[in-house]
Design a protein around this motif. Structure first.
Motif, PDB file in Angstrom:
ATOM      1  N   GLY A   1       0.854  -1.174   0.000  1.00  0.00           N
ATOM      2  CA  GLY A   1       0.000   0.000   0.000  1.00  0.00           C
ATOM      3  C   GLY A   1       0.889   1.222   0.000  1.00  0.00           C
ATOM      4  O   GLY A   1       1.951   1.242  -0.645  1.00  0.00           O
TER       5      GLY A   1
ATOM      6  N   GLU B   1      -5.785  -7.955   2.169  1.00  0.00           N
ATOM      7  CA  GLU B   1      -6.287  -6.789   1.439  1.00  0.00           C
ATOM      8  C   GLU B   1      -5.216  -5.745   1.147  1.00  0.00           C
ATOM      9  O   GLU B   1      -5.476  -4.769   0.461  1.00  0.00           O
ATOM     10  CB  GLU B   1      -7.415  -6.125   2.234  1.00  0.00           C
TER      11      GLU B   1
ATOM     12  N   ASN C   1      -2.542  -4.045  -0.754  1.00  0.00           N
ATOM     13  CA  ASN C   1      -2.193  -4.052  -2.155  1.00  0.00           C
ATOM     14  C   ASN C   1      -0.673  -4.018  -2.304  1.00  0.00           C
ATOM     15  O   ASN C   1      -0.036  -3.070  -1.855  1.00  0.00           O
ATOM     16  CB  ASN C   1      -2.808  -2.788  -2.751  1.00  0.00           C
TER      17      ASN C   1
ATOM     18  N   HIS D   1       2.590  -3.726  -4.658  1.00  0.00           N
ATOM     19  CA  HIS D   1       2.928  -3.203  -5.972  1.00  0.00           C
ATOM     20  C   HIS D   1       4.423  -3.341  -6.216  1.00  0.00           C
ATOM     21  O   HIS D   1       5.230  -2.906  -5.408  1.00  0.00           O
ATOM     22  CB  HIS D   1       2.499  -1.733  -6.039  1.00  0.00           C
TER      23      HIS D   1
END
Ligand code: GDP
Length: 361
Positions: free
Chosen positions: A261, A283, A285, A287
């Motif tokens: 995140g 949950e 995220n 990247h």
């Protein structure tokens, strides 16, 4: 204004600290000239249910010293998902020569495939490295009735007729466990009593175990190195996973970066290409990007692509040299398992702890 239950000064600002009463309730009670109880004592009186509270460091130290003067069994509840963030500094020095039972809670959050024996061996080693020598280590989920029953049995076995003090930092599930114990021990009987810790305004909650001894709940201390303090309230779910975590493995080349995140960043600086595994709330995220442009990427995308965002904090960097299978732990948020030799960097909000430890899994 003081609570007539525990003596704490009534406050309406912080629901996690002692003496809290919602402003609306305070107004109503004043208008009706009713007795003032803080929310915690109110719930205790009416529902026989305890709510977590937190203390300042100085009060907490005083409390541990007080416990150290008794011949008792100490039960230290920790969060196995946030083990490093839930240790009480210097616990071994403060509790005198008392026996210690360590309870590693929130087992349900870790992968089911992880064996209890492996967890306890790891916990034992970690505890020993901090000077703690628990008589036993139990792995529990407060939601699991069998675990609660097993915990009660262990307490009965190790306490040898003595009082039992339950201690822990906030948010490890101490209240949930104690409420489960109360329920299974008593149905809905009026079992709890409160009394003061001498020399303080702090209430202790006592659950009788037999004629002469009791299980005593103590307020928790806030661990400031945790990520939770840098999040908006609605984002707290990311640091208190409710479900089993599904680890995710990334085959990383050197000079690649992972963002969790907008909360944390992990750089693989040098070493052989390898599979690095993230243990974070499902949950969050994740990247992946190139290390070279990662800082600009973060500035451009924080709060959007890289959400949730931090509150009043910026990321700071710490570098680690990994020699053997290790976890790089972002306190309270999760960790990345690095299987082989590597140089890595972890970025967290200033003030949040990052540690390297022997891999749990
Ligand atoms: P305390 O501050 O240590 O008294 O912690 P609480 O009992 O208030 O629990 C803190 C949070 O963790 C709450 O949201 C609980 O629902 C949750 N919790 C407590 N025990 C467990 C557990 O065994 N597993 C999981 N997944 N969550 C738990």
């Amino acid at each position: 204004m003081y609570c007539i239950g525990c003596g704490a000064e009534i406050q309406t600002e912080n629901k996690d600290e002692i003496g809290f009463l919602p402003a609306g309730a305070l107004k109503k009670k004043m208008e009706n000239d009713e007795d003032l109880y803080c929310q915690r004592c109110f719930r205790l009186r009416h529902y026989n249910e305890i709510a977590p509270t937190s203390l300042t460091d100085a009060d907490f130290l005083r409390l541990l010293k007080e416990i150290g003067q008794h011949n008792a069994l100490i039960v230290n509840v920790v969060d196995i998902f946030d083990f490093n963030g839930s240790l009480i500094p210097n616990l071994h020095k403060l509790t005198g020569g008392n026996d210690l039972l360590m309870v590693a809670n929130k087992r349900d959050v870790l992968p089911k495939s992880l064996k209890v024996g492996k967890m306890t061996a790891w916990l034992k080693e970690q505890a020993a490295s901090r000077g703690l020598k628990p008589k036993d280590i139990l792995v529990t989920s407060a939601k699991n009735k069998a675990d609660v029953a097993e915990l009660m049995e262990a307490i009965e076995y190790y306490r040898q007729g003595r009082d039992v003090y339950v201690v822990g930092v906030t948010n490890v599930g101490k209240s949930t466990l104690i409420n489960a114990i109360i329920k299974s021990a008593s149905g809905s009987e009026d079992v709890i009593t409160t009394s003061r810790f001498p020399g303080t305004t702090l209430d202790k909650i006592e659950i009788p175990l037999d004629e002469d001894s009791a299980l005593i709940d103590t307020p928790g201390i806030i661990h400031r190195g945790q990520m939770a303090h840098y999040l908006e309230p609605e984002d707290l779910k990311y640091v208190s996973p409710r479900k089993e975590i599904k680890p995710k493995t990334y085959q990383l080349n050197p000079e690649q970066t992972l963002f969790f995140g907008g909360l944390a960043r992990f750089d693989f600086i040098s070493g052989e290409r390898q599979g690095m595994t993230g243990y974070f709330d499902n949950e969050i995220n994740v990247h992946r990007t190139k290390l070279a442009g990662a800082t600009e990427f973060y500035e451009k995308h924080k709060g959007e692509l890289l959400a949730p965002a931090l509150v009043n904090a910026k990321l700071v960097r710490r570098e680690f040299k990994v020699m053997d299978k290790s976890d790089i732990v972002f306190s309270g948020l999760g960790w990345v398992r690095v299987p082989q030799k590597a140089i890595v960097a972890a970025w967290v909000p200033e003030g949040v702890e990052v540690v390297i430890r022997k891999a749990l899994i």
